[in-house]
Design an enzyme around this catalytic site. Structure first.
Site, mmCIF file in Angstrom:
data_model
loop_
_atom_site.group_PDB
_atom_site.id
_atom_site.type_symbol
_atom_site.label_atom_id
_atom_site.label_comp_id
_atom_site.label_asym_id
_atom_site.label_seq_id
_atom_site.Cartn_x
_atom_site.Cartn_y
_atom_site.Cartn_z
ATOM 1 N N ARG A 148 -0.191 -9.157 13.422
ATOM 2 C CA ARG A 148 -0.778 -8.089 12.598
ATOM 3 C C ARG A 148 -1.709 -8.679 11.546
ATOM 4 N NH1 ARG A 148 4.311 -5.200 10.421
ATOM 5 N NH2 ARG A 148 2.904 -3.735 9.405
ATOM 6 N N ARG A 182 -9.403 1.123 9.235
ATOM 7 C CA ARG A 182 -8.950 -0.238 9.524
ATOM 8 C C ARG A 182 -9.980 -1.009 10.336
ATOM 9 N NH1 ARG A 182 -2.969 0.473 9.229
ATOM 10 N NH2 ARG A 182 -1.885 -1.430 9.750
ATOM 11 N N ARG A 190 11.889 -2.743 11.544
ATOM 12 C CA ARG A 190 10.828 -2.217 12.411
ATOM 13 C C ARG A 190 10.487 -3.283 13.444
ATOM 14 N NH1 ARG A 190 6.047 -0.067 8.521
ATOM 15 N NH2 ARG A 190 4.806 -1.009 10.178
ATOM 16 N N ARG A 194 11.889 -6.898 5.340
ATOM 17 C CA ARG A 194 11.915 -5.442 5.117
ATOM 18 C C ARG A 194 12.903 -4.775 6.065
ATOM 19 N NH1 ARG A 194 6.299 -2.242 5.006
ATOM 20 N NH2 ARG A 194 6.118 -2.842 7.194
ATOM 21 N N LYS A 205 0.833 -1.207 0.000
ATOM 22 C CA LYS A 205 0.000 0.000 0.000
ATOM 23 C C LYS A 205 0.873 1.265 0.000
ATOM 24 C CE LYS A 205 -2.370 -0.936 3.782
ATOM 25 N NZ LYS A 205 -1.787 -2.229 4.223
HETATM 26 P P1 AMP Z 1 1.131 0.327 9.302
HETATM 27 O O1 AMP Z 1 2.428 0.988 9.013
HETATM 28 O O2 AMP Z 1 -0.010 0.860 8.486
HETATM 29 O O3 AMP Z 1 1.202 -1.180 9.259
HETATM 30 O O4 AMP Z 1 0.758 0.704 10.817
HETATM 31 C C1 AMP Z 1 1.609 0.352 11.894
HETATM 32 C C2 AMP Z 1 0.808 0.260 13.183
HETATM 33 O O5 AMP Z 1 0.182 1.523 13.471
HETATM 34 C C3 AMP Z 1 -0.340 -0.739 13.175
HETATM 35 O O6 AMP Z 1 0.083 -2.051 13.459
HETATM 36 C C4 AMP Z 1 -1.232 -0.163 14.269
HETATM 37 O O7 AMP Z 1 -0.720 -0.442 15.552
HETATM 38 C C5 AMP Z 1 -1.113 1.331 14.041
HETATM 39 N N1 AMP Z 1 -2.144 1.838 13.099
HETATM 40 C C6 AMP Z 1 -1.939 2.373 11.857
HETATM 41 N N2 AMP Z 1 -3.095 2.743 11.289
HETATM 42 C C7 AMP Z 1 -4.073 2.443 12.175
HETATM 43 C C8 AMP Z 1 -5.482 2.558 12.180
HETATM 44 N N3 AMP Z 1 -6.147 3.079 11.127
HETATM 45 N N4 AMP Z 1 -6.155 2.124 13.268
HETATM 46 C C9 AMP Z 1 -5.518 1.612 14.343
HETATM 47 N N5 AMP Z 1 -4.187 1.452 14.403
HETATM 48 C C10 AMP Z 1 -3.456 1.870 13.347
#
Ligand code: AMP
Length: 213
Positions: A171, A88, A160, A127, A13
């Protein structure tokens, strides 16, 4: 043009969002990036979010919704935007619908990027990111010129915390439970388009451009 990028963590994404953003000249808004920057700056929001992020859990809806309400009001969003990582949950999607309605805006499309689970796990656990400039690498698919060192700025690359295998698996479970219901949600409004997400980055982007016109 208002777009949502939907799909499990690791389907690309962020990569595709960046390409769409440049091509159509609209900002890409990644909730994950915003949260990581809050964590780095040790803000109140960042401290609260970190507890959830480290475990691969979702940050509570009210925190995310408030954050996004502020973000899409910014001037750079006036011609549209691309959302990566939001909504989400169904509660976030409903709140986003209300935000759009209140501001007289319309969602154009939801792109569901689809990649098989085993490929996702290999993509995420391999990654590596640059903590300084944000560049993203992969130990096999996109290695830096010198192992462990950023091509752009020479900083030492890191993994990360949430890309460690057990967190990645969590996740994915969280995605299935909380975010997959959005596929139904947006199918009902006929906004959802599925994009095959494996293969070359540019081929995937071509598929997306075809859909967006
Ligand atoms: P991402 O980089 O999009 O995978 O986001 C990393 C982490 O941020 C996720 O595993 C969540 O803990 C938090 N996060 C990101 N976007 C959201 C969202 N829309 N709702 C809740 N938690 C989020």
């Amino acid at each position: 043009m208002i777009l949502i990028l939907l799909g499990a963590p690791g389907v690309g994404k962020g990569t595709q969002g960046e390409l769409i953003s440049k091509h159509y000249n609209i900002p890409e808004i990644s909730t994950g990036d915003i949260l990581r920057s809050e964590v780095k700056n040790e803000t109140e929001l960042g401290k609260k979010a970190k507890v959830y992020m480290d475990k691969g859990e979702l940050v509570p809806d009210d925190v995310i919704i408030g954050m996004m309400e502020n973000r899409i009001k910014q001037n750079d969003c006036k011609n549209g935007f691309i959302l990566d990582g939001f909504p989400r949950t169904v509660a976030q999607a409903e709140a986003f619908d209300r935000m759009l309605e209140k501001n007289n805006l319309e969602l154009y499309k939801v792109l569901l990027i689809d990649v098989k689970e085993e490929e996702i796990i290999s993509r995420l656990t391999g990654r590596r990111v640059c903590p300084n400039c944000g560049a993203v690498y992969h130990i096999k698919n996109k290695p830096p010129k010198e192992e462990g060192v950023c091509d752009n700025c020479g900083s030492k690359l890191i993994q990360r915390d949430d890309d460690k295998e057990e967190v990645v698996r969590n996740r994915l479970e969280v995605y299935k439970k909380n975010t997959m219901p959005l596929v139904d949600y947006y199918t009902k409004s006929s906004k959802l388009v599925k994009i095959e997400g494996s293969g070359e980055i540019n081929d995937i982007f071509e598929r997306i451009k075809k859909v967006l016109g």
